[in-house]
Scaffold this motif. Sequence first.
Motif, mmCIF file in Angstrom:
data_model
loop_
_atom_site.group_PDB
_atom_site.id
_atom_site.type_symbol
_atom_site.label_atom_id
_atom_site.label_comp_id
_atom_site.label_asym_id
_atom_site.label_seq_id
_atom_site.Cartn_x
_atom_site.Cartn_y
_atom_site.Cartn_z
ATOM 1 N N GLU A 1 0.830 -1.202 0.000
ATOM 2 C CA GLU A 1 0.000 0.000 0.000
ATOM 3 C C GLU A 1 0.866 1.255 0.000
ATOM 4 O OE1 GLU A 1 -3.491 2.205 2.594
ATOM 5 O OE2 GLU A 1 -2.784 0.240 3.217
ATOM 6 N N GLN B 1 1.013 4.196 -2.853
ATOM 7 C CA GLN B 1 0.865 5.610 -2.527
ATOM 8 C C GLN B 1 2.007 6.431 -3.116
ATOM 9 O OE1 GLN B 1 0.726 5.612 1.728
ATOM 10 N NE2 GLN B 1 -1.454 5.153 1.815
ATOM 11 N N GLU C 1 -3.812 -0.410 -10.363
ATOM 12 C CA GLU C 1 -3.768 -0.430 -8.898
ATOM 13 C C GLU C 1 -3.745 0.992 -8.337
ATOM 14 O OE1 GLU C 1 -1.544 -4.229 -6.973
ATOM 15 O OE2 GLU C 1 -0.266 -2.795 -8.010
ATOM 16 N N ARG C 2 -2.907 1.846 -8.915
ATOM 17 C CA ARG C 2 -2.819 3.227 -8.434
ATOM 18 C C ARG C 2 -4.136 3.970 -8.631
ATOM 19 N NH1 ARG C 2 2.478 2.782 -10.637
ATOM 20 N NH2 ARG C 2 1.837 3.772 -12.577
ATOM 21 N N TYR D 1 -6.658 2.580 -6.139
ATOM 22 C CA TYR D 1 -6.344 3.035 -4.783
ATOM 23 C C TYR D 1 -6.740 4.498 -4.608
ATOM 24 C CZ TYR D 1 -3.983 4.118 -0.483
ATOM 25 O OH TYR D 1 -3.736 4.539 0.800
ATOM 26 N N ILE E 1 -10.078 3.219 -2.677
ATOM 27 C CA ILE E 1 -9.588 2.850 -1.352
ATOM 28 C C ILE E 1 -9.301 4.072 -0.495
ATOM 29 C CG2 ILE E 1 -7.798 1.586 -0.082
ATOM 30 C CD1 ILE E 1 -9.598 -0.229 -1.756
ATOM 31 N N TYR E 2 -8.544 5.027 -1.028
ATOM 32 C CA TYR E 2 -8.160 6.198 -0.250
ATOM 33 C C TYR E 2 -9.369 7.006 0.224
ATOM 34 C CZ TYR E 2 -5.723 10.405 1.221
ATOM 35 O OH TYR E 2 -5.273 11.468 1.949
#
Length: 57
Positions: free
Chosen positions: A25, A29, A42-43, A46, A50-51
């Motif tokens: 993670e 980031q 993924e980025r 996220y 997710i963030y």
Amino acid sequence: MKQESLHQWHKEHNKRIAEFHKKHEIEIQRGENGNGLLAKWERIFYKNVIYPLKKVN
């Protein structure tokens, strides 16, 4: 394999997996998870999913 030893192995395995996910993670980031298509997805996931969920909680 006895149930107790299997349980102990699984507890240790879960600790290793949790540590891996924490490190991964942080890499996401920082943008250090690679340049491939999956890394870019993924980025994006996220940053957009997710963030924001973590900020609410």
